[in-house]
Design an enzyme around this catalytic site. Sequence first.
Site, PDB file in Angstrom:
ATOM      1  CB  ILE A 105     -12.153 -18.936  41.634  1.00  0.00           C
ATOM      2  CG1 ILE A 105     -13.124 -18.563  40.526  1.00  0.00           C
ATOM      3  CG2 ILE A 105     -10.963 -19.708  41.082  1.00  0.00           C
ATOM      4  CD1 ILE A 105     -12.639 -17.468  39.630  1.00  0.00           C
ATOM      5  CB  CYS A 106     -10.577 -22.799  45.557  1.00  0.00           C
ATOM      6  SG  CYS A 106      -9.274 -23.248  46.710  1.00  0.00           S
TER       7      CYS A 106
END
Lengths: 1202, 148
Positions: B85-86
């Site tokens: 996940i960014c």
Amino acid sequence: MDGVLASILPLLRPDSKSKMSDPEAFRKKQVLFLRGDSEDEDERRPQLPPDDTSLAPADADPPASSADEAMQVDDELKSKETPVVTDNVEDVNNEPPETEELEAPKEPAKRKPNFFVDSDDEEEEKKPEELPLFPPLPQPSPPPRKKARLDPNEPTPPPIIRAAYLGEFIVDNAFATLSGKGNIKPGDTIHIMRDYPHDPRAPVIKEGSSSNTKNGKGMQQSKLEFTAKSSIKPMKKEKTAIMRFENTKRIEIGRFPPAVSEWMAKLIDLDVIHFQGCTVVDCPPKLRLGSHILLSIKVFIQPSAFKNHITIDDDAPRAAFQEDKETEGEKSLRARKAALLALFKTVGLRPNKSSALGKSAAQLQEDDMEKMVKMTNEPKTPDHMSSAEASDDEGVSGLTDAEDDVAVDEENDEEELTDNQLNVIYRKAQQNDQSMIEMEPPAEFALTLRGYQKQALHWMSSMELGTAGREVKSLHPLWEEYIFPPEPGDDGLIDLTLEEDNYFYFNPYSGELTLDFPRSERTCRGGILADGKLFIARLRRRAYVLSLSSLGMGKTIQMISLILTNRTYPPELEEADQELAAKNKKPLRLGNAFEVLGDRAPRKRTNSTLIIAPTSLLNQWETEIQRACEKGTLKTLVWHGSTRLDLEDALEDGEGVDVVITSYGVLGSEWSKQRRSRTNYRSSLFKTEWLRIVLDEAHHTKSRTSISARAVYDLSSKWRWALTGTPIVNRLEDLYSLLKFLDFTPWSSYSFFRSFITIPFTKRDPKAVEIVQVILENVLLRREKTMRDKNGKMIVELPEKEVAVDYLEFSDLERKIYDSIYGEVKSNFDRLNARGLIGKNYTHILAMIMKLRRAVLHPSLVTAKEAHDSQDSDDEIVEVKDVKSIALEEMIKRFASGDTKTGSSSTDKFAQAALKELAEQEEQECRICLTVKDDNVLIPECFHSCCKDCILSYLAKCRENKEVGNCPMCRRAPLKETDLLDVVRHKSDQSGPSNDDGDDGAEGSSSTDIVLRRNDFQSSTKLNALMQHLKRIRDQDPCFKAVVFSQFTSFLDLIEIVLKRDRFDYERFDGTMSIKQKKAAVDRFTASSRKPKIFVVSLKAGGVGLNLTTANHVFMMDCWWNAAVESQAVDRVHRIGQNKTVYVRQFLISRTIEGRILKIQKRKTAIVKEAFRGRGAGANQESLENLKIMFDDDDDDGVVEK
Amino acid sequence: MSLPKRIIKETERLVNDPAPGISAVPHDDNLRYFDVAITGPEGSPFEGGIFKLELFLPEEYPMSPPKVRFLTKIYHPNIDKLGRICLDILKEKWSPALQIRTVLLSVQALLSSPNPDDPLATDVAKHYKEDEKGAQNVSREWTRQYAS
């Protein structure tokens, strides 16, 4: 004269004197006998060949002339007697020096059983250098003494006996030292010679001319009169125990085998026996060197053997380290005992009667006994070594004094006791304690005694009154009864009427001989009252110097109840005593050396009790006495300091004082004064015969050679008590001094104690422990907190004690500082270790370790002391002094009026809200750790709050990530540690502590005062932990009291600062304070209060003696080498009087030196002992070991190496 | 290694008072390891889907952010194929004042508002930028296919 000698009765007992047909003649004979005895000496001297004794026979004067000469010198004898001794000493000095005989000049007098020289003289001669110390004793001149002895007016003349036949034995392996024919044949009489190889004046055998036709085979037999005078220099017994024999022509024929000659020589030297009528039984017709000759020897015991000429040479100057060794007197006694036992065995003399010695010695088989004796004779190498080592110090230390003793006990490790052993020892003594009878104290006693205390009172009272009145008729347990065997063939000379009671008594343990029936008697009227810890290791002893008291079992109270109960000496006991004294006028036991002095003037009787206590406890005794009994019941006098001049008056004045309290110091100095005095000064302490003497903390006298111990022995009283927490501190011998004080025979004889307890114990002989058990059973009452009564209840119901040890983690900064110091110290140590210089730099290393220990507490304790990197920390300290605190109300007001530097109004609003919240809410959860803590901080400007730990570690993390510190909630940056504002809450029902210079500013409007303060004090992990706990406790219990211990007064300073910051009331107690200040501090602390109070105490100053039961929280900020010290400190709070659960919390930092200290704590018992004492002596092996533990990085808990 | 009080407390709160549409259950054998399920936010292409994630609290937590990863395949410009996940708060914007709950709420919010300007899955981001509708349809399709 020879005729007289020959016809002397073999045995003459004093009580049979009346049976003599002519008392006058008897007396004359005796004089002759005695003179004859001494003539030997006189005639021998001029006659001796100058050096070579082996040639002596050829040059010897004819016997007849010696007798004549004896007559001539007879008159001169009287005047010559004393000078003779000095001559001898000089002679000795003139001898070519020998390496091992350095002590020789001291020795002559010691083993000198000269008839005319009594113990006083011996002491004088032995130590010419000490002369000034002695009161000039009248020199007893021999002739008057002789008369005195015969004076019928003298109440009980000492027993007068003649040399008595003891038996005959065969020596089957005497060996010839000359070869040839015709020198000797079976049946020949021989002369026995004591050989003194180094003495020019070898003894000459005086040959009696009387004939005895009974013994030989019709041959004329010469009586041999031989008495080795020990005024002739006694040699080292081991080396010169050579016994030769000669034929009638005075030609040396041979020698006795060493096995025999050893004890023979010894007994001759000691003037115990002589040999007479010795004949050759068999020999080869032609002698060769070494040929075996069979001899028959008759042994006669000398009258002097029964003289009580044995004294313990207590006054000999001895360096403290020799405490373990026996005095010369003791040694000689032991040798004598061994020789006598050997003699009895050889001649087959067996005890007619021996009483059962308790459960211990009687069970010893004879073999065991011999073994025991042998054991005692074996040279004990370690002892010799240590005495050799130590002899350097001798000159320095001179007279032993109490302080030196501290150093002493470390010598014999094997004599040390482990806890387990002590447990075993005490177990028996406590067996029957549960079922003891209780006794109510008299009405004047104002306090209530607990059950076990009433038991103790009953026990003590019966110890004083009970057993004493009973007359015991049985043989003394340690003595054996022997019958003089009739001399075969001497029927013409034996007075048959004497037979019925010609017994003599021998004490196989001390080697004493007597003709008087040794009655089993209990001289000890008193005992030992003990309580508390099994094992108090040595380091505590130094703490004693400051203050000491009972361990909370109420010894003091029990003793006061006893004082009230038995206030006078009962007349029936008095009668019994007098009866006893009359029967036993001449005390036979050892240790009465002092009585020579003491008995000169009768001691004044009093009904007062003398209490001797450590100086610090004198007042406590006084107040306790006042508290414990109704007013005016007991008049007390503290005899100490400048007020101590009129003791005698006080005792005599009117009704007199009931209790005199003095200190060991005063006692010791009075004693020394008396001893040194030339004018027969006698201190009233010793002049008085007390009703009762009580030694408080009696282990102060555990060293039997210390001044206080010797002074204590010298006191006179009817009853004697020793109170101590530790009757055995760490060696069985500690008990000896107490027994000696109590005069608990026979154990009060050191050689006895040593032979039967110390030495077997070192040989791991379980009997030693058994014996001690028996002893203790008789004299000791010991109570421990954990003991239970007959109903299974604890005798003292103490509330629970919860102990917790908190292992804390350093903050990163602290860890860094610590590790760098550790690295430095460690490399230092390694360097010294590699060069083998640890021993020399011992103190240096100790100092480094101290530094580490301080670093664990607070970095500034180390850095502040170091000039070069002190800048920061100094500032910290300075800053701390003016704590800036801002009242919250003030702050809110400022915000409301817009008087802020902060920008946007929204922030202001939030700040206002936050602050309001703060003011309204008591507690707030930290956003980071999600717990509610007391040490919230506010982040300035955004006024987010969280707990101090969390924000600090967050900021540290930021630094680590090279980020700018910011608020974790709103990321406002930059944020520094010092920007933070501590939130300090104070409940408003308590006014601000006076010692805080900040003003609360709150006008009583809110229930809580909140003060914000810059976080400018560099705290430490331990301080934080302490404050956390204190605050938590405060929330639960708003008027709690806690005690905080640390060893470092500098750390106490820091603790004070944090306490001040958080507005705790506190009192400080450390060693620099005067007694008055200390007392005031304790009083203020113990006074009831509605506020929390903290007592900040230096472990060393306050670890013992204080009673702090008003507190129930204890914090130990650091650990001490010795766990006992710590638990001792905890006992200040957890003791009688405590009615709450006691919480003990110790703070330790993991992975630091503290873990290793704990490790050392656990090692063996308290190896610690002096391991780190840093005394000049340097380091012993064990302390080096300990040091290595300190720097052993292989440990699990070792410091992480970088 | 004992569990910090904070983790225990957080876990308790997650279990007793779960955030709507989010569940997080620690493993029995490792209390720092959570099985997480997030329901797709209403009105988003992920509506109706239940997305499985794993969450791990490292040793330094809460001073370091938790590690979170999607286990369920998801078509989202800020979540790559591996489920990573960014999200800034999982990286440089982490603050110890954040919690598991806030992290998961952020993730849930990320589902509602994809941010193709800061992509992790570049192809998905490109698709979202060029043809948002089409991309949302793919997301919906994936949600139906993998997350229900």
